[in-house]
Scaffold this motif. Structure first.
Motif, PDB file in Angstrom:
ATOM      1  N   MET A   1      57.213  33.008   4.253  1.00  0.00           N
ATOM      2  CA  MET A   1      58.198  31.836   4.176  1.00  0.00           C
ATOM      3  C   MET A   1      59.548  32.330   3.444  1.00  0.00           C
ATOM      4  SD  MET A   1      56.184  28.363   4.602  1.00  0.00           S
ATOM      5  CE  MET A   1      57.418  27.376   4.102  1.00  0.00           C
ATOM      6  N   THR A   2      59.218  32.505   2.136  1.00  0.00           N
ATOM      7  CA  THR A   2      60.539  32.604   1.327  1.00  0.00           C
ATOM      8  C   THR A   2      60.475  33.601   0.730  1.00  0.00           C
ATOM      9  OG1 THR A   2      59.413  31.499  -0.610  1.00  0.00           O
ATOM     10  CG2 THR A   2      60.583  30.200   0.978  1.00  0.00           C
ATOM     11  N   ALA A   3      59.349  34.355   0.291  1.00  0.00           N
ATOM     12  CA  ALA A   3      59.024  35.624  -0.410  1.00  0.00           C
ATOM     13  C   ALA A   3      59.649  35.588  -1.779  1.00  0.00           C
ATOM     14  CB  ALA A   3      59.899  36.961   0.089  1.00  0.00           C
ATOM     15  N   GLY A   4      59.648  34.031  -2.295  1.00  0.00           N
ATOM     16  CA  GLY A   4      60.260  33.849  -3.558  1.00  0.00           C
ATOM     17  C   GLY A   4      61.642  33.292  -3.745  1.00  0.00           C
ATOM     18  N   GLY A   5      62.510  33.490  -2.736  1.00  0.00           N
ATOM     19  CA  GLY A   5      63.629  33.146  -2.653  1.00  0.00           C
ATOM     20  C   GLY A   5      63.963  31.647  -2.308  1.00  0.00           C
ATOM     21  N   PRO A   6      65.092  31.051  -2.321  1.00  0.00           N
ATOM     22  CA  PRO A   6      66.322  31.820  -2.570  1.00  0.00           C
ATOM     23  C   PRO A   6      66.287  32.063  -3.912  1.00  0.00           C
ATOM     24  CG  PRO A   6      67.004  29.409  -2.021  1.00  0.00           C
ATOM     25  CD  PRO A   6      65.375  29.570  -1.722  1.00  0.00           C
ATOM     26  N   GLY A   7      67.118  33.005  -4.567  1.00  0.00           N
ATOM     27  CA  GLY A   7      67.004  33.556  -5.904  1.00  0.00           C
ATOM     28  C   GLY A   7      65.488  33.649  -6.354  1.00  0.00           C
ATOM     29  N   GLU A   8      65.298  32.642  -7.238  1.00  0.00           N
ATOM     30  CA  GLU A   8      63.955  32.402  -7.902  1.00  0.00           C
ATOM     31  C   GLU A   8      63.367  31.215  -7.766  1.00  0.00           C
ATOM     32  OE1 GLU A   8      64.613  34.198 -11.608  1.00  0.00           O
ATOM     33  OE2 GLU A   8      64.043  36.033 -11.440  1.00  0.00           O
ATOM     34  N   ALA A   9      63.969  30.453  -6.573  1.00  0.00           N
ATOM     35  CA  ALA A   9      63.541  28.936  -6.441  1.00  0.00           C
ATOM     36  C   ALA A   9      62.194  28.943  -6.267  1.00  0.00           C
ATOM     37  CB  ALA A   9      64.354  28.379  -5.573  1.00  0.00           C
ATOM     38  N   THR A  10      61.423  29.946  -5.437  1.00  0.00           N
ATOM     39  CA  THR A  10      60.021  29.569  -5.153  1.00  0.00           C
ATOM     40  C   THR A  10      59.489  30.719  -5.513  1.00  0.00           C
ATOM     41  OG1 THR A  10      60.546  30.712  -2.878  1.00  0.00           O
ATOM     42  CG2 THR A  10      60.622  28.352  -3.116  1.00  0.00           C
ATOM     43  N   GLU A  11      59.697  31.698  -6.609  1.00  0.00           N
ATOM     44  CA  GLU A  11      59.135  32.636  -7.103  1.00  0.00           C
ATOM     45  C   GLU A  11      57.784  32.163  -7.949  1.00  0.00           C
ATOM     46  OE1 GLU A  11      59.355  35.642  -6.346  1.00  0.00           O
ATOM     47  OE2 GLU A  11      58.639  37.137  -8.072  1.00  0.00           O
ATOM     48  N   LEU A  12      56.749  31.884  -7.530  1.00  0.00           N
ATOM     49  CA  LEU A  12      55.468  31.404  -8.191  1.00  0.00           C
ATOM     50  C   LEU A  12      54.838  32.539  -8.964  1.00  0.00           C
ATOM     51  CD1 LEU A  12      53.994  29.240  -5.196  1.00  0.00           C
ATOM     52  CD2 LEU A  12      55.653  28.493  -7.116  1.00  0.00           C
ATOM     53  N   ILE A  13      54.067  32.182  -9.663  1.00  0.00           N
ATOM     54  CA  ILE A  13      53.365  33.058 -10.670  1.00  0.00           C
ATOM     55  C   ILE A  13      52.665  34.182 -10.182  1.00  0.00           C
ATOM     56  CG2 ILE A  13      51.493  31.772 -11.367  1.00  0.00           C
ATOM     57  CD1 ILE A  13      53.867  33.870 -13.586  1.00  0.00           C
ATOM     58  N   ALA A  14      51.855  33.641  -9.128  1.00  0.00           N
ATOM     59  CA  ALA A  14      51.037  34.550  -8.172  1.00  0.00           C
ATOM     60  C   ALA A  14      51.838  35.595  -7.405  1.00  0.00           C
ATOM     61  CB  ALA A  14      50.065  33.768  -7.390  1.00  0.00           C
ATOM     62  N   LEU A  15      52.824  35.223  -6.815  1.00  0.00           N
ATOM     63  CA  LEU A  15      53.935  35.712  -5.988  1.00  0.00           C
ATOM     64  C   LEU A  15      54.646  37.088  -7.151  1.00  0.00           C
ATOM     65  CD1 LEU A  15      54.534  34.744  -3.437  1.00  0.00           C
ATOM     66  CD2 LEU A  15      56.674  34.354  -3.714  1.00  0.00           C
ATOM     67  N   ASN A  16      54.919  36.747  -8.219  1.00  0.00           N
ATOM     68  CA  ASN A  16      55.439  37.695  -9.054  1.00  0.00           C
ATOM     69  C   ASN A  16      54.471  38.677  -9.747  1.00  0.00           C
ATOM     70  OD1 ASN A  16      56.376  38.214 -12.303  1.00  0.00           O
ATOM     71  ND2 ASN A  16      58.225  38.095 -10.968  1.00  0.00           N
ATOM     72  N   LEU A  17      53.102  37.978  -9.871  1.00  0.00           N
ATOM     73  CA  LEU A  17      51.883  38.909 -10.081  1.00  0.00           C
ATOM     74  C   LEU A  17      51.838  40.160  -9.009  1.00  0.00           C
ATOM     75  CD1 LEU A  17      49.234  39.587 -11.498  1.00  0.00           C
ATOM     76  CD2 LEU A  17      48.246  38.207 -10.092  1.00  0.00           C
ATOM     77  N   TYR A  18      52.004  39.705  -7.740  1.00  0.00           N
ATOM     78  CA  TYR A  18      51.948  40.746  -6.599  1.00  0.00           C
ATOM     79  C   TYR A  18      53.020  41.635  -6.658  1.00  0.00           C
ATOM     80  CZ  TYR A  18      52.954  42.356  -1.907  1.00  0.00           C
ATOM     81  OH  TYR A  18      53.060  43.188  -0.806  1.00  0.00           O
ATOM     82  N   ARG A  19      54.330  41.051  -7.134  1.00  0.00           N
ATOM     83  CA  ARG A  19      55.662  42.141  -7.173  1.00  0.00           C
ATOM     84  C   ARG A  19      55.328  42.983  -8.448  1.00  0.00           C
ATOM     85  NH1 ARG A  19      59.208  39.644  -4.226  1.00  0.00           N
ATOM     86  NH2 ARG A  19      58.995  37.554  -4.661  1.00  0.00           N
ATOM     87  N   GLN A  20      54.742  42.596  -9.446  1.00  0.00           N
ATOM     88  CA  GLN A  20      54.549  43.544 -10.486  1.00  0.00           C
ATOM     89  C   GLN A  20      53.508  44.553 -10.240  1.00  0.00           C
ATOM     90  OE1 GLN A  20      55.135  42.619 -14.391  1.00  0.00           O
ATOM     91  NE2 GLN A  20      55.830  40.425 -14.092  1.00  0.00           N
ATOM     92  N   ALA A  21      52.481  44.179  -9.553  1.00  0.00           N
ATOM     93  CA  ALA A  21      51.187  45.134  -9.331  1.00  0.00           C
ATOM     94  C   ALA A  21      51.538  45.994  -7.895  1.00  0.00           C
ATOM     95  CB  ALA A  21      50.079  44.120  -8.940  1.00  0.00           C
ATOM     96  N   PHE A  22      52.522  45.572  -7.372  1.00  0.00           N
ATOM     97  CA  PHE A  22      52.490  46.514  -6.105  1.00  0.00           C
ATOM     98  C   PHE A  22      53.923  46.651  -5.732  1.00  0.00           C
ATOM     99  CE2 PHE A  22      48.498  43.980  -5.596  1.00  0.00           C
ATOM    100  CZ  PHE A  22      47.603  45.062  -5.644  1.00  0.00           C
ATOM    101  N   GLY A  23      54.976  46.275  -6.301  1.00  0.00           N
ATOM    102  CA  GLY A  23      56.218  46.373  -5.964  1.00  0.00           C
ATOM    103  C   GLY A  23      57.191  47.094  -7.133  1.00  0.00           C
ATOM    104  N   GLY A  24      58.041  47.933  -6.581  1.00  0.00           N
ATOM    105  CA  GLY A  24      58.895  48.757  -7.734  1.00  0.00           C
ATOM    106  C   GLY A  24      57.862  49.888  -8.279  1.00  0.00           C
ATOM    107  N   GLN A  25      57.645  49.756  -9.530  1.00  0.00           N
ATOM    108  CA  GLN A  25      56.875  50.534 -10.623  1.00  0.00           C
ATOM    109  C   GLN A  25      55.556  50.523 -10.492  1.00  0.00           C
ATOM    110  OE1 GLN A  25      58.927  49.789 -14.252  1.00  0.00           O
ATOM    111  NE2 GLN A  25      60.957  49.960 -13.524  1.00  0.00           N
TER     112      GLN A  25
END
Lengths: 307, 353
Positions: free
Chosen positions: A249-273
């Motif tokens: 739906m939002t992938a955490g956006g807009p900005g960080e408005a819907t960046e839930l902790i589980a979403l961020n966990l996913y990003r840290q684990a499988f995104g970027g580095q």
């Protein structure tokens, strides 16, 4: 006679070959192995990884860094924003679900024509795949072609902003979806609680001249409360793990408005580095929070049960 | 307290007619018992009076005023349910206080407390007052359930088999207690039971109900000594009344297939064929009795003994005081007290002679 003997003889021989204990092991071990491989091993392995600087895409062995990941995470101001988002989301979404679900249960507990069919219909959202729900609600929220804005504004969809693009409303957007999808679950548990209250208790209360409101507060609510608390507990845990509906739906956006902790966990684990170690630490922090909240609920649950 | 009248109450459940034209009056301060077997419509009658059930026909009056349009709450009756119906997750105190805390009553906290404790004392449940209802035994629950009714000052007490789930000793004790309380308070009470002993011991008047119809209304003496039908005669009294087919030839009554032949002049009103009822206590063993018989069974109860006497093809039950030395197979003679015979037509209705 001779044939039946032969058959029963054959059966008992086969049974002797496969004893009860062997049968037991045959059924239990595959599941046990699966649980160990898929649940227990990852649980301990990720605990270990949370104390290392491991990254799953580098070919380097994990280095022990102690509590560095934890202290980094807890002193990172960004993380607190995500935790706050999750907290707000959990509070509002679970609160609303409880109200809507309990309300629906009270209505559907009154037997009327078609109430069974209606109950089944209301349960449908619960059975859908979360990713699919996320995708089609994204379409429903679409500012010009979606039905949501159209209905809410009585046919003037542009009168209100694009829900999912608005930093103020986006969280409400996903809360509404979660309430839509999971109120039926609360309703289902409440219905079974309501169904277990015998009619004669209400008759006694009517004889004792208790008003509807008093009957609700003194009989209905205390009787449904344990099941209601279980529903709240389940939904709160789920709220802290919310990912699959929010991502499409939002992938955490807009900005960080819907960046839930589980979403961020996913990003840290499988995104970027691919910061596997740091993500594992975050996963453990979430786990501890969820266990903490669950404990508070369970204590409360035991208290209202009165023993 | 009020007097209550039922006028031609009819109640149907789908295809079953539970009550057919039931009418009776309960006077102010009366202990009125509804007696009948399971499925007779006793509980339905109570529920109609309480307003929990709407009758299909007829009218309920309190003090001469119809209450048919009133809700259970507005009728202000107390109901002791057979299944206790205590409020779960509340303490005994809260259960007792619940009816008093109704906003319709507007009682002060002190007044509620006083009345709850007084009722608890009367029913001897003071020591249970802090407990939740989940931790009570059946007898204790029953007392709390009674207490919840007694704590109020309702227009009418409705009690649905309130003693049925208790063990024999406690039942006897509560039977006495309940009657005391009722007389002391002068409360109008409608008490439902299938137990004829409860009905006879407690009731000022008894209405016997069978298959949704009133069979007889009367004092315990009326019911026992002048049963209106064979149904009533068999329902009250243990051991059961001896009921046998009999014939009248001129001035002699013959019990069919037995040694019993009673010369009874002046019974011309009796048809040639009828049913003769003899209470077991009216069958008395006597060495020079009129009729011969053989003991086929003895049931010693301690204070009295039931003898089964075979007289011809028919067996007569006899109730004798104390224990007996008679043994199975003994030949005996017995008398029947002729003034206390009951006569019924073959359809079961009483013949008055």
């Amino acid at each position: 006679m001779a044939t039946t003997q032969a058959i029963s003889g054959g059966q008992s021989r086969r049974r002797r070959q496969l004893s009860d204990a062997a049968l037991l092991r045959l059924f239990i071990f595959p599941t046990l192995i699966l649980i160990i491989l898929m649940n227990i091993f990852p649980l301990f392995y990720s605990l270990y990884l949370s104390f290392t600087d491991y990254s799953a895409i580098t070919r380097q062995a994990p280095n022990w860094v102690g509590f560095k990941n934890y202290s980094d995470l807890l002193s990172d101001k960004q993380m607190w924003i995500y935790f706050a988002n999750s907290g707000r989301y959990a509070l509002l979404s679970v609160g609303l679900q409880t109200l809507v679900g309990f309300g629906l249960a009270l209505l559907l507990n009154e037997k009327f024509k078609g109430s069974g069919f209606l109950t089944t219909l209301i349960l449908v959202p619960m059975m859908l795949s979360p990713a699919v729900v996320g995708l089609f609600w994204k379409l429903i929220y679409h500012p010009s072609s979606g039905i949501f804005n159209y209905i809410v504004t009585f046919g003037h969809p542009t009168a209100i902003p694009d829900i999912l693009a608005s930093p103020k409303l986006a969280l409400w957007g996903i809360i509404i979806v979660d309430v839509w999808m999971w109120s039926p679950f609360v309703m289902l548990l409440c219905l079974s609680g309501l169904g277990a209250i015998p009619d004669y208790i209400y008759e006694a209360a009517a004889i004792d001249r208790a008003s509807w409101w008093r009957q609700f507060w003194r009989i209905t609510l205390p009787q449904v409360a344990p099941l209601l608390m279980i529903a709240v507990l389940f939904r709160t845990i789920e709220a802290f793990k919310a990912f699959d509906v929010v991502m499409p739906m939002t992938a955490g956006g807009p900005g960080e408005a819907t960046e839930l902790i589980a979403l961020n966990l996913y990003r840290q684990a499988f995104g970027g580095q691919w910061r596997t170690g740091r993500a594992s630490a975050l996963a453990y922090i979430i786990l501890i929070i969820v266990i903490g909240i669950s404990n508070v609920y369970i204590r409360f649950l035991n208290k209202i049960r009165g023993d | 307290m009020a007097d209550v009248a039922l006028k031609n109450i009819t109640k149907r459940f789908k295809t079953v007619t539970a009550l057919k034209n039931v009418s009776f009056d309960i006077k102010d301060g009366e202990f009125f018992v509804l007696l009948g077997p399971t499925g007779a419509g006793k509980t339905t009658t109570l529920r109609v009076i309480a307003g929990l059930e709407k009758p299909d026909g007829g009218s309920v009056l309190f003090d001469g005023q119809p209450v048919d349009h009133l809700t259970p709450s507005d009728r202000d009756v107390a109901f002791v349910f057979e299944q206790y119906s205590l409020y779960p997750s509340m303490s005994v105190y809260d259960n007792l206080a619940f009816p008093l805390r109704s906003p319709l009553r507007n009682l002060s906290k002190d007044e509620i407390d006083r009345r709850v404790r007084e009722t608890a004392r009367k029913l001897r449940i003071e020591h249970l007052i802090e407990r939740t209802t989940a931790h009570l035994s059946g007898g204790e629950m029953q007392r709390v359930s009674l207490g919840r009714a007694l704590v109020r000052e309702p227009r009418l007490f409705l009690m649905d088999e309130p003693l049925s789930n208790l063990d024999a000793k406690l039942r006897e004790a509560l039977r006495v207690e309940l009657k005391h309380l009722q007389k002391a308070q002068g409360s109008t009470t409608l008490f439902v039971t299938h137990d004829q002993i409860e009905a006879l011991t407690m009731g000022d008047r008894i209405a016997v109900l069978n298959k949704g119809s009133i069979v007889q209304i009367g004092t315990p003496e009326d019911i026992y000594d002048r049963p209106a039908t064979t149904f009533v005669a068999q329902l009250v009294g243990t051991p059961r009344i001896n009921l046998h087919e009999a014939t009248r030839e001129d001035d002699t009554l013959h019990v069919v297939d037995s040694t019993i032949h009673l010369p009874m002049p002046g019974k011309e009103a009796l048809p040639s064929s009828f049913l003769l009822g003899v209470r077991p206590e009216d069958v008395q063993i006597h060495s020079e009795g009129d009729f011969p018989g053989e003991i086929v069974l003895t049931e010693p109860l301690g204070v009295e003994t039931i003898l089964h006497i075979k007289a011809g093809e028919k067996t007569m039950l006899s109730l004798v005081p104390g224990m007996t030395t008679l043994r199975i197979g003994d030949q005996v003679r017995f008398n029947i007290i002729r003034q206390r015979l009951h006569y019924f037509r073959l359809d079961g209705t009483r013949i008055s002679v």
